[in-house]
Design an enzyme around this catalytic site. Sequence first.
Site, PDB file in Angstrom:
ATOM      1  N   GLU A 161       0.703  -1.230   0.039  1.00  0.00           N
ATOM      2  CA  GLU A 161       0.026  -0.203   0.067  1.00  0.00           C
ATOM      3  C   GLU A 161       0.826   1.470  -0.014  1.00  0.00           C
ATOM      4  O   GLU A 161       0.578   2.361   0.835  1.00  0.00           O
ATOM      5  CB  GLU A 161      -0.866   0.031   1.220  1.00  0.00           C
ATOM      6  CG  GLU A 161      -2.039  -0.972   1.209  1.00  0.00           C
ATOM      7  CD  GLU A 161      -3.253  -0.732   2.234  1.00  0.00           C
ATOM      8  OE1 GLU A 161      -2.774  -0.210   3.189  1.00  0.00           O
ATOM      9  OE2 GLU A 161      -4.271  -1.413   1.789  1.00  0.00           O
ATOM     10  N   GLU A 236      -6.678  -7.229  -1.149  1.00  0.00           N
ATOM     11  CA  GLU A 236      -7.039  -7.868   0.310  1.00  0.00           C
ATOM     12  C   GLU A 236      -8.501  -7.432   0.324  1.00  0.00           C
ATOM     13  O   GLU A 236      -8.961  -6.306   0.471  1.00  0.00           O
ATOM     14  CB  GLU A 236      -6.382  -6.774   1.426  1.00  0.00           C
ATOM     15  CG  GLU A 236      -4.779  -7.065   1.620  1.00  0.00           C
ATOM     16  CD  GLU A 236      -4.186  -6.110   2.431  1.00  0.00           C
ATOM     17  OE1 GLU A 236      -4.834  -5.618   3.222  1.00  0.00           O
ATOM     18  OE2 GLU A 236      -2.903  -5.932   2.249  1.00  0.00           O
TER      19      GLU A 236
HETATM   20  C1  GLA Z   1      -4.092  -2.902   4.888  1.00  0.00           C
HETATM   21  C2  GLA Z   1      -2.619  -3.189   4.889  1.00  0.00           C
HETATM   22  C3  GLA Z   1      -2.593  -4.695   5.837  1.00  0.00           C
HETATM   23  C4  GLA Z   1      -3.315  -4.590   6.861  1.00  0.00           C
HETATM   24  C5  GLA Z   1      -4.725  -4.155   6.765  1.00  0.00           C
HETATM   25  C6  GLA Z   1      -5.693  -3.718   7.994  1.00  0.00           C
HETATM   26  O1  GLA Z   1      -4.736  -3.272   3.841  1.00  0.00           O
HETATM   27  O2  GLA Z   1      -1.913  -3.768   3.517  1.00  0.00           O
HETATM   28  O3  GLA Z   1      -1.240  -5.095   6.113  1.00  0.00           O
HETATM   29  O4  GLA Z   1      -2.691  -3.619   7.777  1.00  0.00           O
HETATM   30  O5  GLA Z   1      -4.637  -2.843   6.168  1.00  0.00           O
HETATM   31  O6  GLA Z   1      -5.631  -5.079   8.368  1.00  0.00           O
END
Ligand code: GLA
Length: 585
Positions: A161, A236
């Site tokens: 991210e 995700e």
């Molecule tokens: C983001 C991050 C993950 C995690 C989620 C929340 O998507 O990429 O590593 O921190 O948020 O659980």
Amino acid sequence: MLMPELSIADDGFRLDGRPFRIISGSLHYFRIHPEQWADRLHKARLMGLNTVDVYVPWNLHQPHRDGPLVLDEGLDLPRFLDLAAAEGLCVLLRPGPYICAEWEAGGLPAWLLVDPDVRLRTSDPRYQKPVEQFFELLLPHIRPRLATAGGPVVAVQVENEYGASGLRDRAHLDHLVTLLRSGGVDVPLFTSDQARDLADGGIPGVLRTVNFGRGAGEHLRTLREHQPRGPLMCGEFWAGWFDRWGGGHKTRRDEEVRDTLDEILAAGASVNIYMFHGGTNFGFTNGANDKGHYRPTVTSYDYDAPLDEAGDPTGKYRLFRETIARYADVPEEPVPSAGAKLTLRGIRLPERASLLAQAGALGGPTRRAERPLSMEELGQAFGFVLYETELPAAGDGVLCFGEVRDRAQVLVDGQPVGTLERENREQAIGLRSPAAGARLTVLVENQGRVNYGAGLRDGKGLVGPVTFNEQPLSDWTSTPLPLDALGALSFSSAAAGTGPVFHRGTFEVAAPADTFLHLPGWTKGNVWVNGFALGRYWSRGPQHSLYVPGPVLRAGANEIVVLELHGTRAGVVDFRDAPDLGPAE
Ligand code: GLA
């Protein structure tokens, strides 16, 4: 089993040339007892997953700047990958080196913070160099496990991210791609970002995926705008969430997330469910969030996931399996039933050891300096630091700290005076000094380094000057207490004073099985069972029990050690057959 290769075509993924949809779920080997890896992977396949998604925690694998890489027991990543392959699962590997994940510092090692100027997650050579060294150590273990070499790793993520970081350092992303490619990673690469960050997080020529918890149609459309051709994938899909101390227990309605999964699959997209199985932040490994307010994450990473913290299928598991079955082949074996649980009530912990009296033997070496040294200056990653000096005069006064990171217990001549919490922005405490030269003790807990956002550079210990009635206090001793080995403690049945105390007891187990440790009437601290660090407990909740993996126990005599920082009503614990993660929010 020789695993097939993944490739990217204009209209989707191919596996050995045939159209393929990735149906993946996240699980983190470092949050699961290694003797349970095979079980969790098997249950992943039985839910209908063809792939698992795995982060790599740099901070645990490389605890010291000059290596070597730690790959044993719970960190045996090669073994985990081999088990995934044996189960017939593909792997999406996310080696970071920044991983977020509610993990201490997002996986960045504490030793990186010793240099006050290093710019994390950028092309700053002070960051790039250690990253290069880490990948040099790691990639030789990954190369033979890439799909192109017959292994399970079909694709590798770059950064995590990055668009959300606001750092916009294209050279940093390019550097990571170059490192992976020159290190022999010849499978497809991908990035993952939330929809609003797709422009900043993407890398030309690297597949983009989008992260979300709801609103699949809209987010997949945004991804399509940023990536006109190629597979659509949710990197995700947040099917649950994590908890913080002092908050409620977060859950997401089974039917609601089932519908979102259905929407993703109906759109023809690939998916990675975050988390399929969350596991546990054992020991001191939880991270924290700080969006202007420091909030540490709890020990459980149950995540309200399809497979719960103890590896048992939930309602979500069954609904997801039915949903997946409408789009892909799901194994015919029945849904596994919940594992056996152990119950043992009223375990007494009659032996005691004072942390302050035994700090010298337990931690160290103690360093003397004009000011309190930070945890990182002490070469320490996790745990507590014990600071001591003398108060200059008798009388009432106010003790002030620059910053407490993250929770300080203050004692004068061994008597508890009070506690200051960063979370509550507490920096000052009134106290009475009995005499000039009275002993001031400050025990500071690292409650977990920030893993997301601008506060990622989160050094621990006492930061800045300490004053008493506005007079700076100098001549400090700083003693690291990483509590990574408790063998030096000597216990006795005598009283151990009023400060933080280790309590020890033994209990007999006939047949080891999973169980949940409940600590009624205890306040705050950490627990070890047979030397295995279960994590932190805190009466503040929402979590009121700790998961004890069955493999930690043995038939016959077992040992429990509880570090209680404040006090316990009865000094008794229970092992029960169900967790208490707090009222659902
Ligand atoms: C983001 C991050 C993950 C995690 C989620 C929340 O998507 O990429 O590593 O921190 O948020 O659980």
